[in-house]
Design a protein around this motif. Structure first.
Motif, PDB file in Angstrom:
ATOM      1  N   UNK A  14       0.815  -1.223   0.000  1.00 37.06           N
ATOM      2  CA  UNK A  14       0.000   0.000   0.000  1.00 37.06           C
ATOM      3  C   UNK A  14       0.849   1.274   0.000  1.00 37.06           C
ATOM      4  N   UNK A  46      -2.833  15.151   3.927  1.00 34.76           N
ATOM      5  CA  UNK A  46      -3.435  13.824   4.113  1.00 34.76           C
ATOM      6  C   UNK A  46      -2.666  12.755   3.349  1.00 34.76           C
ATOM      7  N   UNK A  47      -1.983  13.172   2.294  1.00 29.11           N
ATOM      8  CA  UNK A  47      -1.170  12.226   1.545  1.00 29.11           C
ATOM      9  C   UNK A  47      -0.080  11.585   2.384  1.00 29.11           C
ATOM     10  N   UNK A  78      -0.524  10.691   5.612  1.00 23.59           N
ATOM     11  CA  UNK A  78      -1.098   9.949   6.736  1.00 23.59           C
ATOM     12  C   UNK A  78      -0.785   8.452   6.699  1.00 23.59           C
ATOM     13  N   UNK A  79      -0.702   7.915   5.484  1.00 24.67           N
ATOM     14  CA  UNK A  79      -0.450   6.481   5.383  1.00 24.67           C
ATOM     15  C   UNK A  79       0.922   6.111   5.936  1.00 24.67           C
ATOM     16  N   UNK A  99       2.631   7.919   8.070  1.00 23.21           N
ATOM     17  CA  UNK A  99       2.760   8.340   9.464  1.00 23.21           C
ATOM     18  C   UNK A  99       2.335   7.267  10.450  1.00 23.21           C
ATOM     19  N   UNK A 100       1.273   6.564  10.110  1.00 24.86           N
ATOM     20  CA  UNK A 100       0.734   5.595  11.048  1.00 24.86           C
ATOM     21  C   UNK A 100      -0.112   6.275  12.099  1.00 24.86           C
ATOM     22  N   UNK A 101      -0.753   5.476  12.942  1.00 23.16           N
ATOM     23  CA  UNK A 101      -1.675   6.006  13.937  1.00 23.16           C
ATOM     24  C   UNK A 101      -0.936   6.871  14.958  1.00 23.16           C
ATOM     25  N   UNK A 102      -1.648   7.778  15.554  1.00 22.36           N
ATOM     26  CA  UNK A 102      -1.217   8.636  16.681  1.00 22.36           C
ATOM     27  C   UNK A 102      -0.150   9.661  16.333  1.00 22.36           C
ATOM     28  N   UNK A 103       0.570   9.492  15.216  1.00 19.94           N
ATOM     29  CA  UNK A 103       1.651  10.440  14.935  1.00 19.94           C
ATOM     30  C   UNK A 103       1.127  11.647  14.171  1.00 19.94           C
ATOM     31  N   UNK A 104       1.655  12.799  14.512  1.00 21.31           N
ATOM     32  CA  UNK A 104       1.270  14.025  13.812  1.00 21.31           C
ATOM     33  C   UNK A 104       2.293  14.305  12.707  1.00 21.31           C
ATOM     34  N   UNK A 115      -6.985  10.619  11.831  1.00 21.66           N
ATOM     35  CA  UNK A 115      -7.667   9.542  11.119  1.00 21.66           C
ATOM     36  C   UNK A 115      -9.166   9.835  10.955  1.00 21.66           C
ATOM     37  N   UNK A 165     -10.132   7.204   0.033  1.00 23.46           N
ATOM     38  CA  UNK A 165      -8.711   7.509   0.039  1.00 23.46           C
ATOM     39  C   UNK A 165      -8.051   6.939   1.300  1.00 23.46           C
ATOM     40  N   UNK A 206      -4.858   4.380   1.501  1.00 21.90           N
ATOM     41  CA  UNK A 206      -3.611   4.611   2.225  1.00 21.90           C
ATOM     42  C   UNK A 206      -3.263   3.438   3.129  1.00 21.90           C
TER      43      UNK A 206
END
Lengths: 262, 429
Positions: free
Chosen positions: A77, A103-104, A106-107, A109-114, B166, B176, B180
């Protein structure tokens, strides 16, 4: 005419997709080599968007499998970027252009990370590549259609992926945007990336794409543009539905019949 | 008055609890509600609110206690069931979402009322107070109950904070998010669970009937004030906090006034204020903006009339009577005198007699500019849109008022400083 390639970036095998039990794509087999700019063409309702949505895992497959870089989608992914149709979202959403492009990231980054400073840099240079840097703080509801499309492409670029799937990026955009987008696509290809684009305008097909996937509920052709962009294959693609295939589709839908026995 | 002082001194520990509890509940539901609002799930929030009633009643029947933890668990389960039921109906039938929600809401609420009536008629002593869940009773937010509700409220806020990125993406562009590789199924279930939880915790304060207002109204009100999601959530939280506080205050001062409905009343009041007074999007702002445009159009038209009158005589500096202006551009006398008053206030005209007026130097420059823009635009339309002469005047009457200096410059350059417009009139520079 379906031309296969030995070391494909994308392999689609026996893919069937149904909406409400009615198959809209029948048993599609495609292989795409690395570094091509591929156009997906066909009449309305041919299943062009359906094909890339199914490849991205946004629609369930009634049969078949998809591999990217010889791996199941979920494992790669991070290397794949998807540009949805711009009508698919509500542009009144409270967000700025920059928010959307970010937002591009975000994938990765993973959860919780800014997003950090580097992510912001990447988002900003993606916007610059599409000539939208001046619009970074603009509220997205104020954008024109062409600008919305550029924002979506900038968001995809920010993913820094190797394969791009784009759903009608040229639909309803102004000439300047179309030029900017095609320049970008050629640049991506020059960098060795693979790009698949759902496309509508037959006039520009051979100029834009070096590989073509021609659909009309089934795969009509897949191969280098100069080989498959022929009168006969276009005739087969655009010359109307296969009546019996459509009839079977309607039967499956009316009876709510499964497409595979299983 | 004594009560007001007593309230604000917070001497009574129960007062403190009730105020704190109401505010926390209102804030946490407001924050979670922002995402329901953005995902167009406002109605399903209402359905869930009504669907928690059977859960509360069933818990009570099974356990025989009013321990809030059991009641909350029951409420949570039936709240979730209602979401699943509405989703299932939508998928398996051809019914539209509003229909499935209406069905689910009324069926679950109906069962709830039946169970509630059954409990009341069974005459169990401990059942008294269960009907408080219908309209809520924040005043009962004391002691151990408060700790339960407050912790849940904090869990809600914390989860929203942690998954903010999220949830935002999920609300804006779900497809989208899937592409991701985000765990969208998990996130959806989480967000729905948080929404149900927010509703369940809020029930204690405002009751099932009014709960949807707590969830959606702050978000709807906040949306008027900003285009940034982060700011919107803060404003929604603030609206929630203010109304939570005000609700507790009102019901403290006026004995017998219920807290929940007052929270909702204050909240609705704030939302209506936002609707009218928010900058840029509020109705008042839009109205004032329209008025500003009207004034601009009116005064510029009068200026232009001065210019035209001067053009006839070829003497722009001469004073004109109001009657002369009326000949050039007929309008209601009160409109003309209003426009002249405005122009005089900006030093664009001066009064030289009882009904005679003269353009100032500044006024002359502006009047000339309006006339020039009108004629430039007419020429542009005739040249680039190939419009016949009888089509261009009315269009130019409006456009002359919104052309900016930059566009003015472009027009001049593109048309190469033309001398006359399509009607043969001189374009003044």
């Amino acid at each position: 005419m379906i031309i296969h390639t030995p070391k494909p970036v994308l392999e689609v095998h026996d893919l069937t997709v149904s909406y409400n039990s009615k198959p809209v794509l029948w048993s599609v087999d495609i292989t795409i080599p690395e570094g091509v700019l591929a156009g997906i063409i066909g009449p309305n309702g041919a299943g062009k968007s359906t094909l890339i949505k199914a490849i991205m895992g946004l629609l369930p497959m009634a049969s078949g499998f998809v591999k990217v870089f010889d791996k199941p989608l979920e494992e790669v992914r991070q290397r794949i970027s998807y540009v949805p149709q711009r009508e698919s979202v509500d542009w009144d959403f409270p967000a700025s252009v920059f928010d959307v492009v970010l937002m591009g990231r975000y994938g990765k980054l993973g959860l919780f990370k800014k997003p950090n400073a580097e992510d912001r840099d990447i988002a900003m240079s993606s916007l610059e590549k599409l000539g939208m840097a001046n619009y970074a703080t603009r509220q997205i509801s104020q954008l024109s259609g062409g600008q919305q499309q550029r924002v979506f492409l900038a968001r995809a670029l920010a993913q820094q992926a190797d394969v791009y799937f784009m759903d009608e990026p040229f639909a309803g955009v102004d000439v300047a945007t179309e030029t900017a987008i095609i320049e970008l696509l050629k640049e991506l290809r020059a960098e060795g990336k693979t790009v698949l684009v759902v496309h509508h305008d037959l006039q520009t097909v051979t100029e834009y794409f070096d590989w073509l996937i021609m659909l009309n509920m089934k795969l009509v052709a897949s191969g280098p543009s100069e080989k498959v962009f022929t009168k006969e294959l276009l005739q087969e693609t655009y010359g109307g539905r296969l009546t019996i295939l459509s009839k079977i589709g309607d039967l499956l839908k009316n009876e709510q019949f499964p497409i595979r026995e299983r | 008055m004594d009560q007001v002082i007593a309230f604000f001194s917070f001497a009574d520990i129960n007062t403190r609890f009730v105020v704190l509890g109401s505010m926390l509940l209102a804030v946490s539901t407001a924050v979670v509600g922002c995402f329901s609002f953005l995902r167009n799930r406002s109605l399903s929030g209402d359905a869930v609110a009504h669907a928690v009633l059977p859960g509360i009643c069933l818990s009570f029947m099974l356990t025989g206690t009013k321990n809030p933890i059991y009641l909350l668990i029951g409420a949570f389960i039936t709240g979730w069931l209602s979401l699943l039921a509405s989703d299932y109906l939508k998928r398996k039938t051809k019914l539209k979402e509003d229909t499935t929600i209406a069905i689910v809401l009324s069926v679950f609420f109906g069962i709830g009322i039946v169970l509630l009536t059954a409990i009341q008629q069974s005459g169990e002593a401990s059942q008294s107070g269960l009907d408080k869940f219908l309209f809520g009773q924040a005043a009962s937010l004391v002691g151990p109950d408060l700790i339960v509700f407050a912790s849940l409220a904090i869990v809600l806020l914390l989860a929203t904070f942690l998954f903010f990125k999220e949830f935002t993406l999920l609300s804006f562009d779900k497809g989208y998010a899937v592409s991701l590789g985000l765990p969208v199924k998990f996130l959806e279930i989480l967000l729905s669970s948080l929404t149900v939880l927010a509703i369940v915790t809020g029930i204690q304060a405002v009751g099932v009937v009014l709960m949807a207002a707590m969830l959606i109204t702050p978000a709807a009100g906040a949306r008027f004030w900003t285009d940034s999601l982060v700011k919107m959530i803060w404003i929604a939280a603030l609206l929630g906090a203010v109304s939570g506080f005000a609700g507790a205050f009102i019901s403290y001062v006026g004995p017998g006034l219920p807290t929940g409905p007052w929270i909702v009343m204050v909240l609705s009041g704030l939302a209506i204020l936002s609707f009218f007074f928010a900058p840029k999007k509020g109705v008042l702002f839009l109205y004032l903006n329209q008025q500003k445009h009207r004034r601009k159009i009116l005064t510029e038209n009068v200026l232009k009339a001065f210019f035209h009158a001067g053009e006839v005589e070829e003497l722009h500096k001469n004073a004109k009577t109001e009657a002369e202006i009326q000949v050039i551009r007929p309008m209601k006398p009160e409109e003309l005198s209003y426009a002249l008053r405005l122009l005089r206030r900006s030093y664009l005209v001066r009064k030289t007699g009882t009904t005679t007026w003269q353009l100032t130097d500044k006024g002359f420059i502006q009047a000339k500019r309006v006339a020039k823009l009108h004629r430039l635009w007419e020429l542009y339309l005739a040249t680039y849109l190939n419009l016949p002469p009888d089509h261009i005047h009315d269009n130019a009457e409006t456009i002359e008022h919104i052309i900016t200096p930059q566009v003015e410059q472009w027009l001049e350059q593109q048309l190469n400083y033309p001398k006359t417009d399509p009607h043969g009139e001189t374009i003044p520079y």
